[in-house]
Design a protein around this motif. Structure first.
Motif, PDB file in Angstrom:
ATOM      1  N   UNK A   1       0.861  -1.182   0.000  1.00 52.57           N
ATOM      2  CA  UNK A   1       0.000   0.000   0.000  1.00 52.57           C
ATOM      3  C   UNK A   1       0.900   1.236   0.000  1.00 52.57           C
ATOM      4  N   UNK A   2       0.467   2.239  -0.736  1.00 50.21           N
ATOM      5  CA  UNK A   2       1.243   3.471  -0.882  1.00 50.21           C
ATOM      6  C   UNK A   2       0.315   4.662  -0.750  1.00 50.21           C
ATOM      7  N   UNK A   3       0.800   5.728  -0.125  1.00 49.50           N
ATOM      8  CA  UNK A   3      -0.007   6.945   0.032  1.00 49.50           C
ATOM      9  C   UNK A   3       0.873   8.160  -0.212  1.00 49.50           C
ATOM     10  N   UNK A   4       0.311   9.131  -0.881  1.00 49.02           N
ATOM     11  CA  UNK A   4       1.020  10.389  -1.078  1.00 49.02           C
ATOM     12  C   UNK A   4       0.027  11.535  -0.949  1.00 49.02           C
ATOM     13  N   UNK A   5       0.422  12.538  -0.171  1.00 47.20           N
ATOM     14  CA  UNK A   5      -0.429  13.709   0.059  1.00 47.20           C
ATOM     15  C   UNK A   5      -0.129  14.810  -0.944  1.00 47.20           C
TER      16      UNK A   5
END
Length: 122
Positions: free
Chosen positions: A95-99
């Motif tokens: 899982x990857x997240x970027x704001x």
């Protein structure tokens, strides 16, 4: 900082289904993108699916029509429903997240979970 925890991996026969979940916590901003990547054995990590905070989605050609990404913004979770699994779907799923950083006018750094193993037997 953002923390991501994946769950739902396992062993499944070809043609079967699995549902992966990712729980995000920490400094998650209103505008962001959440993604699922995978790394097959001996190969590079590749993008599987992505979903924006506004609900726009995109998929790798290899999973179109078989995988569905979804998210719950209130709970900060993102799921990946995987159907009609094939042996070539085997790998560690991340899982990857970027704001989106409005102060910088661009997306910020990527955050990663530790991954969950999916094994599809033939």
């Amino acid at each position: 900082q953002v923390q991501l925890v994946e769950s739902g991996g396992g062993l499944v026969q070809a043609g079967g289904s699995l549902r992966l979940s990712c729980a995000a916590s920490g400094s998650i901003l209103r505008i962001n993108v959440m993604r699922w990547y995978r790394q097959p054995p001996g190969k590079q990590r590749e993008l599987v699916a992505a979903i924006t905070s506004g609900g726009s989605v995109n998929y790798a050609d290899s999973v179109k029509g078989r995988f569905t990404i979804s998210r719950d913004n209130a709970k900060n979770t993102v799921d990946l429903q995987m159907n009609s699994l094939k042996p070539e779907d085997t790998g560690v799923y991340y899982c990857n997240e970027v704001n989106y950083r409005s102060d910088l006018g661009r997306y910020g750094m990527d955050y990663w979970g530790k991954g969950t193993l999916v094994t599809v037997s033939s």
